[in-house]
Scaffold this motif. Structure first.
Motif, short mmCIF file in Angstrom:
data_model
loop_
_atom_site.label_atom_id
_atom_site.label_comp_id
_atom_site.label_asym_id
_atom_site.label_seq_id
_atom_site.Cartn_x
_atom_site.Cartn_y
_atom_site.Cartn_z
N VAL A 202 0.81 -1.22 0.00
CA VAL A 202 0.00 0.00 0.00
C VAL A 202 0.84 1.28 0.00
N LYS A 203 2.13 1.18 -0.30
CA LYS A 203 2.97 2.38 -0.21
C LYS A 203 2.65 3.41 -1.27
N HIS A 204 1.98 3.03 -2.34
CA HIS A 204 1.67 3.98 -3.38
C HIS A 204 0.32 4.65 -3.17
N GLN A 205 -0.49 4.14 -2.22
CA GLN A 205 -1.81 4.70 -1.97
C GLN A 205 -1.69 5.90 -1.03
N LYS A 206 -2.26 7.02 -1.45
CA LYS A 206 -2.08 8.28 -0.72
C LYS A 206 -3.36 8.70 -0.02
N VAL A 207 -3.21 9.34 1.14
CA VAL A 207 -4.34 9.87 1.89
C VAL A 207 -4.01 11.29 2.33
N GLN A 208 -5.04 12.10 2.48
CA GLN A 208 -4.87 13.45 3.02
C GLN A 208 -5.28 13.45 4.49
N VAL A 209 -4.42 13.99 5.33
CA VAL A 209 -4.67 14.00 6.77
C VAL A 209 -4.84 15.44 7.23
N ILE A 253 0.13 11.84 3.00
CA ILE A 253 1.07 10.76 3.26
C ILE A 253 0.56 9.50 2.54
N THR A 254 1.30 8.41 2.67
CA THR A 254 0.86 7.15 2.10
C THR A 254 0.12 6.35 3.17
N VAL A 255 -0.66 5.38 2.72
CA VAL A 255 -1.36 4.50 3.66
C VAL A 255 -0.36 3.78 4.55
N TYR A 256 0.79 3.43 3.98
CA TYR A 256 1.83 2.74 4.73
C TYR A 256 2.32 3.58 5.91
N SER A 277 -8.73 11.52 4.67
CA SER A 277 -9.49 11.42 3.42
C SER A 277 -8.74 10.51 2.46
N GLN A 278 -9.41 9.48 1.98
CA GLN A 278 -8.78 8.51 1.09
C GLN A 278 -9.13 8.79 -0.37
N ASP A 279 -8.49 8.01 -1.25
CA ASP A 279 -8.75 8.09 -2.70
C ASP A 279 -8.54 9.50 -3.25
N ILE A 280 -7.44 10.13 -2.87
CA ILE A 280 -7.14 11.47 -3.37
C ILE A 280 -6.23 11.38 -4.58
N LYS A 281 -6.21 12.43 -5.36
CA LYS A 281 -5.36 12.50 -6.55
C LYS A 281 -4.38 13.66 -6.39
N ILE A 282 -3.11 13.40 -6.67
CA ILE A 282 -2.07 14.42 -6.53
C ILE A 282 -1.73 14.99 -7.90
N LEU A 283 -1.81 16.32 -8.04
CA LEU A 283 -1.45 16.97 -9.29
C LEU A 283 -0.04 17.57 -9.23
N THR A 285 3.94 17.60 -7.07
CA THR A 285 5.02 16.65 -6.81
C THR A 285 4.79 15.95 -5.48
N PHE A 286 4.91 14.65 -5.48
CA PHE A 286 4.83 13.87 -4.24
C PHE A 286 6.02 12.94 -4.22
N GLU A 287 6.94 13.18 -3.30
CA GLU A 287 8.20 12.45 -3.28
C GLU A 287 7.99 11.04 -2.76
N GLU A 288 8.55 10.06 -3.47
CA GLU A 288 8.55 8.67 -3.01
C GLU A 288 9.76 8.50 -2.11
N LEU A 289 9.52 8.33 -0.81
CA LEU A 289 10.61 8.31 0.15
C LEU A 289 11.36 6.98 0.18
#
Length: 292
Positions: A202-209, A253-256, A277-283, A285-289
């Motif tokens: 789930v590291k690629h799945q993003k959520v807004q907190v 952040i990611t779900v992970y 909030s789940q199922d968000i879309k990023i337009l 830059t979102f860095e893969e850590l």
């Protein structure tokens, strides 16, 4: 401090080796218990290995083990991972592929059931789980993982979606060569495998907190230290019920990473209100850590 780092390093190595062995056993079970008896082509480098092995047997009656072809096909992927990812990644990739090739060779071919649909579904479930488990612990499972991960980092598309795209082409080729019904069964297996991988990895799945806190001076440094994510702070907000002044913090952040955030909030401000909030879309830059 040095001893703690050394102990942590060896614990990580032991964990990765254990996960690599579990992956190898599950992967060989999917191939030898379901895909091969059901004439299901798995896609990826394994699907290519299955196709080449079948072609060699049909053309010249030459029996080339799938495990040998699979290992040789992985060599270019080792090189790609060496230059595109990092050396530690390559080392564990070689270990995982070696374990898997050995397991495929020694695992007996057992026909548990001949129904191709059941073979496709259960083979896909076992393979998808094993791949997701390995990736979750930072281990490449060989095959096209290095290429898939490189594309995921560049595009943000999920691992399962990229895998299904590549595997679809490979299985259609196998269907053209060996029969369309089994190509469609193979596509079912690939779909199940990809979805199962996405459920586990789930590291690629993003959520807004969104965090509502009265202690932003403590919460922000703690989150940035552990997560290293950007945070938007809205100061001087107030609750409509009691009109107490609070701060609103927003981050993605990611779900992970959710477990890490939850642990931080429990420690530094257990009274804070946290909305996810789940199922968000990023337009942007979102860095893969992480590597994977």
């Amino acid at each position: 401090m040095l001893n703690n780092k050394r102990e942590s390093f060896w614990q990580d190595v032991v964990t990765k080796l254990t996960i690599a062995m579990i992956y190898a056993v599950l992967y060989s079970m999917a191939l030898n218990f379901f895909w091969q008896p059901g004439h299901i082509y798995s896609g990826g480098l394994t699907g290519i290995a299955q196709t080449l092995s079948t072609l060699a047997e049909r053309a010249d009656n030459i029996n080339i083990p799938i495990s040998v072809i699979y290992y040789l096909l992985n060599v270019p992927m080792f090189i790609l991972a060496w230059f595109k990812i990092n050396r530690k990644f390559v080392v564990f990739t070689i270990i995982a592929v070696t374990f898997a090739s050995f397991a495929i060779q020694i695992m007996p071919n057992m026909t548990l059931i001949e129904d191709p649909i059941i073979c496709a579904v259960f083979g896909g479930l076992i393979n998808g789980y094993s791949m997701g488990l390995a990736l979750k612990h930072g281990i490449s499972t060989g095959g096209m993982d290095a290429l898939i991960i490189t594309l995921r980092q560049a595009t943000g598309i999920s691992v399962g979606a990229i895998s299904m795209a590549f595997n679809g082409v490979i299985v259609l080729t196998a269907g053209f060569l060996f029969g369309w019904p089994y190509a469609f069964y193979s596509l079912v297996s690939i779909f199940v495998s990809g979805k199962t991988t996405d459920l586990v990895y789930v590291k690629h799945q993003k959520v807004q907190v969104m965090i509502i806190t009265q202690r932003p001076d403590v919460v922000i440094p703690a989150l940035q230290k552990k997560l290293k994510r950007g945070i938007t702070a809205i100061p001087q907000a107030y609750g409509a019920y009691d009109f107490n002044t609070q701060s609103v913090l927003i981050t993605v952040i990611t779900v992970y990473e959710m477990e890490i955030l939850a642990a931080i909030m429990k420690k530094v401000d257990p009274k804070a209100f946290v909305s996810v909030s789940q199922d968000i879309k990023i337009l942007g830059t979102f860095e893969e850590l992480d590597i994977v």
